[in-house]
Design a protein around this motif. Sequence first.
Motif, mmCIF file in Angstrom:
data_model
loop_
_atom_site.group_PDB
_atom_site.id
_atom_site.type_symbol
_atom_site.label_atom_id
_atom_site.label_comp_id
_atom_site.label_asym_id
_atom_site.label_seq_id
_atom_site.Cartn_x
_atom_site.Cartn_y
_atom_site.Cartn_z
ATOM 1 N N SER A 57 0.810 -1.228 0.000
ATOM 2 C CA SER A 57 0.000 0.000 0.000
ATOM 3 C C SER A 57 0.838 1.272 0.000
ATOM 4 O O SER A 57 0.301 2.366 -0.136
ATOM 5 C CB SER A 57 -0.919 0.006 1.235
ATOM 6 N N LYS A 58 2.140 1.144 0.153
ATOM 7 C CA LYS A 58 2.997 2.329 0.206
ATOM 8 C C LYS A 58 2.999 3.058 -1.132
ATOM 9 O O LYS A 58 2.992 2.441 -2.196
ATOM 10 C CB LYS A 58 4.430 1.916 0.565
ATOM 11 N N ASN A 59 3.005 4.379 -1.076
ATOM 12 C CA ASN A 59 3.018 5.203 -2.284
ATOM 13 C C ASN A 59 4.424 5.217 -2.888
ATOM 14 O O ASN A 59 5.403 5.525 -2.208
ATOM 15 C CB ASN A 59 2.573 6.633 -1.938
ATOM 16 N N MET A 60 4.522 4.895 -4.174
ATOM 17 C CA MET A 60 5.817 4.856 -4.847
ATOM 18 C C MET A 60 6.529 6.201 -4.774
ATOM 19 O O MET A 60 7.757 6.262 -4.662
ATOM 20 C CB MET A 60 5.628 4.448 -6.306
ATOM 21 N N LYS A 61 5.756 7.278 -4.819
ATOM 22 C CA LYS A 61 6.352 8.615 -4.846
ATOM 23 C C LYS A 61 6.934 9.037 -3.502
ATOM 24 O O LYS A 61 7.573 10.081 -3.397
ATOM 25 C CB LYS A 61 5.315 9.634 -5.318
ATOM 26 N N ASP A 62 6.729 8.202 -2.478
ATOM 27 C CA ASP A 62 7.313 8.477 -1.164
ATOM 28 C C ASP A 62 8.600 7.689 -0.934
ATOM 29 O O ASP A 62 9.213 7.786 0.132
ATOM 30 C CB ASP A 62 6.315 8.117 -0.046
ATOM 31 N N ASP A 63 8.998 6.924 -1.940
ATOM 32 C CA ASP A 63 10.166 6.060 -1.787
ATOM 33 C C ASP A 63 11.349 6.650 -2.545
ATOM 34 O O ASP A 63 11.268 6.899 -3.747
ATOM 35 C CB ASP A 63 9.848 4.659 -2.322
ATOM 36 N N GLN A 64 12.471 6.839 -1.847
ATOM 37 C CA GLN A 64 13.625 7.490 -2.452
ATOM 38 C C GLN A 64 14.247 6.666 -3.573
ATOM 39 O O GLN A 64 14.745 7.214 -4.565
ATOM 40 C CB GLN A 64 14.692 7.788 -1.391
ATOM 41 N N SER A 65 14.221 5.324 -3.445
ATOM 42 C CA SER A 65 14.816 4.485 -4.491
ATOM 43 C C SER A 65 14.072 4.644 -5.808
ATOM 44 O O SER A 65 14.649 4.419 -6.879
ATOM 45 C CB SER A 65 14.811 3.008 -4.067
ATOM 46 N N PHE A 66 12.795 5.045 -5.730
ATOM 47 C CA PHE A 66 12.010 5.290 -6.945
ATOM 48 C C PHE A 66 12.157 6.737 -7.415
ATOM 49 O O PHE A 66 12.412 6.997 -8.589
ATOM 50 C CB PHE A 66 10.534 4.968 -6.691
ATOM 51 N N THR A 67 12.018 7.682 -6.510
ATOM 52 C CA THR A 67 12.041 9.098 -6.901
ATOM 53 C C THR A 67 13.404 9.562 -7.392
ATOM 54 O O THR A 67 13.501 10.549 -8.120
ATOM 55 C CB THR A 67 11.597 9.989 -5.723
ATOM 56 N N SER A 68 14.477 8.841 -7.024
ATOM 57 C CA SER A 68 15.819 9.241 -7.461
ATOM 58 C C SER A 68 16.113 8.815 -8.897
ATOM 59 O O SER A 68 17.125 9.216 -9.480
ATOM 60 C CB SER A 68 16.871 8.639 -6.534
ATOM 61 N N LEU A 69 15.225 8.018 -9.484
ATOM 62 C CA LEU A 69 15.432 7.559 -10.865
ATOM 63 C C LEU A 69 15.075 8.653 -11.864
ATOM 64 O O LEU A 69 14.386 9.626 -11.523
ATOM 65 C CB LEU A 69 14.577 6.315 -11.137
ATOM 66 N N THR A 70 15.511 8.494 -13.099
ATOM 67 C CA THR A 70 15.181 9.462 -14.137
ATOM 68 C C THR A 70 13.680 9.418 -14.427
ATOM 69 O O THR A 70 13.004 8.413 -14.162
ATOM 70 C CB THR A 70 15.940 9.164 -15.441
#
Length: 509
Positions: free
Chosen positions: A421-434
């Motif tokens: 249920s975690k929001n992808m946009k709250d995860d640094q491993s995702f948001t740091s990608l291009t």
Amino acid sequence: MSKLESAIEIGSTGIRLLVSEINDAGEHSILDRSDQPVSLGRDVFTSGRISRDTLLQCLSILNRFKEQLAGWNIKPDEVTVFATSAFREAKNRDSILDRIMVKTGFRVKVIDGIEENRLEYLAVSNRLKESGFADLEENSIILEAGGGSTEIMLIEHGKIAGAHSMRLGTIIIEQQIKTMMGSMGDARRYITEFINNTKGSLNNELDLSKVKQFIAIGIDVKLAALFAGRPVSTFLWEIERVDFDNFVDEIQNYTPEELVAKYKISYTEAESLHLNLLVYQLFINLTNVKTIIVPETNLQEGIVIAKKTRQNADIQQEFYEQIIASVLNLLHKYNADEKHAQYVRYTSAFLFDELREELGLEKKARMLLEIAALLHDIGTFISASDHNKHSKYIIEHSEIFGMNKDDITVVSQIALWHRGSKNMKDDQSFTSLTRELRLTILKLTAILRIADAIDRAHTQRVHGLKIAFTNDTMTLRTDGTHNNVLEKIAISEKSDLFESVFGYKVVLM
């Protein structure tokens, strides 16, 4: 109309240039090649950095190659330039890459070990087909021992069973032995222990006792082929195992200076010849093969062939099948539910095809989705609880043939976000990608969640799937032969990302 292709490899022990011509039939012939020794590996594997003197040597060689290429009317921005293990480990690689670009005009791509495997496979497969001598349908090993790493591919019945880039390079070994004031005997023990430690995992992927072909590539093993083997075709040799062993034993008695004089090789090559051939010999000793096959080919040829495969559907299909074979081998290694994985794979691919006009993604994205579908539950090997996180970890730390770093990132992220249920946009491993990678992951994850929900019970009982679109709804219709209540609940739980990304509410009928 024929086309010129060129590639430059910046390796641990030298910089190599290749110019090839590809005709209308897709066949390529070598027009020009050059090979200049350089001590990149000795710098990096002792100090961790590329020295100023070595940089200047590299610039001099590359500018010489630039002039050579100008004779073929090839500009620097038309050349594929890539670097391998020494650059991968150099702490100052970014500044060195910038200097090369500014002073020569060449833009260098640093490739990872598994990408080396891919290029080597393409080069070797092409050379064997051209020779008509052998193919890769047998149980085979392809090995290249270099200055910074050893690349190995295991092939079972023509399919990739494993591909690994090992930190077993002759320069690394040499430096460690020198640091410990060791002897050649110590080096042999070090290599033997390393190989014995990997023997078990290699045997799990391919029974080494059943290997029929040992294919060795590289400058040093080619030297052994020239002096101890026999030519099979213009670019292919065969060495009897006993003759190879005798050659390796003989050269151990020569100093580097004597090797230079006897075999007309550079001093840089002579310094590593003892250890390099010893690595080949000890790997060969894991098998029962009687002969060693030595094709003359290299990573530059792999680059040229890789470009050619973009226009060759047959080669593309063969390569796709080898990638999937490597993925399935990983799936089996971790005892995942293959029936569920394959069902989700085919359902995901079906949804991808139906949504093609909505996706705006390249064809390669479909393959990445298939791979993610096959591996999304692999983490249950560690624990069923939070298995998506374990799946991400396993994928990130696995070597999958034919996949580069970005490919692994996409697949591991899809596996992570296929549930939870975690929001992808709250995860640094995702948001740091291009942005491009984030969009690809979002779209493919949304599809995988729907495909996974359709097989919530892992029974593969939903068949005859058809899709219909209205303005705001994507309706999934089945053959209606069983109760879909469980799958409908799963769709309602897992379709939120799909609705957010594509704007369609998902309904299962």
